[in-house]
Design a protein around this motif. Structure first.
Motif, PDB file in Angstrom:
ATOM      1  N   GLU A  40     -21.941   6.862 -20.304  1.00  0.00           N
ATOM      2  CA  GLU A  40     -20.506   7.126 -20.394  1.00  0.00           C
ATOM      3  C   GLU A  40     -20.223   8.226 -21.409  1.00  0.00           C
ATOM      4  O   GLU A  40     -19.420   9.129 -21.158  1.00  0.00           O
ATOM      5  N   ARG A  41     -20.871   8.155 -22.557  1.00  0.00           N
ATOM      6  CA  ARG A  41     -20.654   9.162 -23.591  1.00  0.00           C
ATOM      7  C   ARG A  41     -21.160  10.519 -23.110  1.00  0.00           C
ATOM      8  O   ARG A  41     -20.545  11.546 -23.372  1.00  0.00           O
ATOM      9  N   SER A  42     -22.281  10.499 -22.402  1.00  0.00           N
ATOM     10  CA  SER A  42     -22.837  11.748 -21.888  1.00  0.00           C
ATOM     11  C   SER A  42     -21.875  12.379 -20.875  1.00  0.00           C
ATOM     12  O   SER A  42     -21.646  13.597 -20.897  1.00  0.00           O
ATOM     13  N   ASP A  43     -21.310  11.539 -19.999  1.00  0.00           N
ATOM     14  CA  ASP A  43     -20.331  12.048 -19.033  1.00  0.00           C
ATOM     15  C   ASP A  43     -19.123  12.612 -19.754  1.00  0.00           C
ATOM     16  O   ASP A  43     -18.632  13.694 -19.412  1.00  0.00           O
ATOM     17  N   LEU A  44     -18.621  11.866 -20.733  1.00  0.00           N
ATOM     18  CA  LEU A  44     -17.463  12.324 -21.494  1.00  0.00           C
ATOM     19  C   LEU A  44     -17.785  13.627 -22.216  1.00  0.00           C
ATOM     20  O   LEU A  44     -16.998  14.581 -22.187  1.00  0.00           O
ATOM     21  N   LYS A  45     -18.950  13.675 -22.827  1.00  0.00           N
ATOM     22  CA  LYS A  45     -19.362  14.879 -23.557  1.00  0.00           C
ATOM     23  C   LYS A  45     -19.440  16.077 -22.612  1.00  0.00           C
ATOM     24  O   LYS A  45     -18.931  17.153 -22.911  1.00  0.00           O
ATOM     25  N   ARG A  46     -20.054  15.854 -21.459  1.00  0.00           N
ATOM     26  CA  ARG A  46     -20.194  16.936 -20.475  1.00  0.00           C
ATOM     27  C   ARG A  46     -18.811  17.398 -19.981  1.00  0.00           C
ATOM     28  O   ARG A  46     -18.562  18.593 -19.854  1.00  0.00           O
ATOM     29  N   ASN A  47     -17.910  16.441 -19.749  1.00  0.00           N
ATOM     30  CA  ASN A  47     -16.562  16.800 -19.299  1.00  0.00           C
ATOM     31  C   ASN A  47     -15.799  17.596 -20.362  1.00  0.00           C
ATOM     32  O   ASN A  47     -15.120  18.573 -20.045  1.00  0.00           O
ATOM     33  N   ILE A  48     -15.914  17.177 -21.617  1.00  0.00           N
ATOM     34  CA  ILE A  48     -15.243  17.903 -22.700  1.00  0.00           C
ATOM     35  C   ILE A  48     -15.805  19.317 -22.820  1.00  0.00           C
ATOM     36  O   ILE A  48     -15.062  20.289 -22.950  1.00  0.00           O
ATOM     37  N   GLU A  49     -17.124  19.422 -22.755  1.00  0.00           N
ATOM     38  CA  GLU A  49     -17.759  20.736 -22.849  1.00  0.00           C
ATOM     39  C   GLU A  49     -17.331  21.633 -21.684  1.00  0.00           C
ATOM     40  O   GLU A  49     -17.102  22.833 -21.868  1.00  0.00           O
ATOM     41  N   ASN A  50     -17.181  21.048 -20.482  1.00  0.00           N
ATOM     42  CA  ASN A  50     -16.718  21.831 -19.328  1.00  0.00           C
ATOM     43  C   ASN A  50     -15.275  22.290 -19.510  1.00  0.00           C
ATOM     44  O   ASN A  50     -14.931  23.419 -19.141  1.00  0.00           O
ATOM     45  N   LEU A  51     -14.441  21.416 -20.084  1.00  0.00           N
ATOM     46  CA  LEU A  51     -13.060  21.816 -20.359  1.00  0.00           C
ATOM     47  C   LEU A  51     -13.030  23.013 -21.301  1.00  0.00           C
ATOM     48  O   LEU A  51     -12.275  23.963 -21.088  1.00  0.00           O
ATOM     49  N   GLU A  52     -13.844  22.958 -22.340  1.00  0.00           N
ATOM     50  CA  GLU A  52     -13.873  24.050 -23.317  1.00  0.00           C
ATOM     51  C   GLU A  52     -14.461  25.315 -22.715  1.00  0.00           C
ATOM     52  O   GLU A  52     -13.924  26.408 -22.903  1.00  0.00           O
ATOM     53  N   LYS A  53     -15.573  25.165 -21.990  1.00  0.00           N
ATOM     54  CA  LYS A  53     -16.249  26.327 -21.424  1.00  0.00           C
ATOM     55  C   LYS A  53     -15.356  27.070 -20.436  1.00  0.00           C
ATOM     56  O   LYS A  53     -15.339  28.300 -20.401  1.00  0.00           O
ATOM     57  N   ASN A  54     -14.599  26.308 -19.657  1.00  0.00           N
ATOM     58  CA  ASN A  54     -13.744  26.912 -18.629  1.00  0.00           C
ATOM     59  C   ASN A  54     -12.313  27.134 -19.101  1.00  0.00           C
ATOM     60  O   ASN A  54     -11.458  27.501 -18.297  1.00  0.00           O
ATOM     61  N   SER A  55     -12.049  26.899 -20.381  1.00  0.00           N
ATOM     62  CA  SER A  55     -10.718  27.087 -20.973  1.00  0.00           C
ATOM     63  C   SER A  55      -9.625  26.367 -20.182  1.00  0.00           C
ATOM     64  O   SER A  55      -8.554  26.917 -19.928  1.00  0.00           O
ATOM     65  N   VAL A  56      -9.907  25.131 -19.804  1.00  0.00           N
ATOM     66  CA  VAL A  56      -8.947  24.333 -19.039  1.00  0.00           C
ATOM     67  C   VAL A  56      -7.922  23.745 -20.004  1.00  0.00           C
ATOM     68  O   VAL A  56      -8.268  23.082 -20.976  1.00  0.00           O
ATOM     69  N   THR A  57      -6.649  24.011 -19.734  1.00  0.00           N
ATOM     70  CA  THR A  57      -5.586  23.490 -20.600  1.00  0.00           C
ATOM     71  C   THR A  57      -4.810  22.361 -19.933  1.00  0.00           C
ATOM     72  O   THR A  57      -4.128  21.596 -20.609  1.00  0.00           O
TER      73      THR A  57
END
Length: 140
Positions: A35-52
């Protein structure tokens, strides 16, 4: 023979600890880390793709989903345990995830050391009984 009864009681205690580690802590660790890995990956994707902002599906329970709009992804709510959710910035959430994983790994290490200690004590008691009763090594 009182000592042998105590030895069996200790062995049962060790078995309970081992079962707790194998049946509860290890699966909890794997689930939490996934779960933490999924959350971490999702947060990193939000940052990488500049999703607001984003549109997503939210599990309401019993695999019932609902569409949700998130207007601002700069802050997220993270389940910190016991049904509590804390609002974090993305970087705070990433720090929390790392801390939580370390905490779970420490708990497993503590139980593993405790089990090893109890096993060593059982072996020492068995050896003492064997010596007192002057039994061959294979008797106990």
């Amino acid at each position: 023979m009182l000592q042998v009864g105590m030895d069996r009681a200790r062995q049962k205690k060790v078995q309970k600890y081992e079962e707790f580690v194998d049946r509860r802590l290890k699966p909890d660790l794997l689930r939490a880390m996934a779960e933490r890995s999924d959350l971490k990956r999702n947060i990193e994707n939000l940052e990488k793709n500049s999703v607001t902002s984003l549109r997503t599906m939210v599990n309401l329970g019993s695999e019932v989903y609902m569409q949700a709009d998130v207007p601002d992804t700069s802050h997220i709510f993270v389940d910190v345990g016991l049904g509590f959710h804390v609002e974090f910035t993305r970087s705070e959430a990433l720090n929390f995830i790392g801390t939580k994983e370390e905490q779970i790994l420490r708990r497993i290490d503590e139980y593993t050391r405790l089990i090893a200690s109890i096993k060593a004590q059982i072996k020492m008691v068995c050896e003492g009984i064997r010596e007192i009763l002057q039994l061959p090594v294979s008797e106990l």
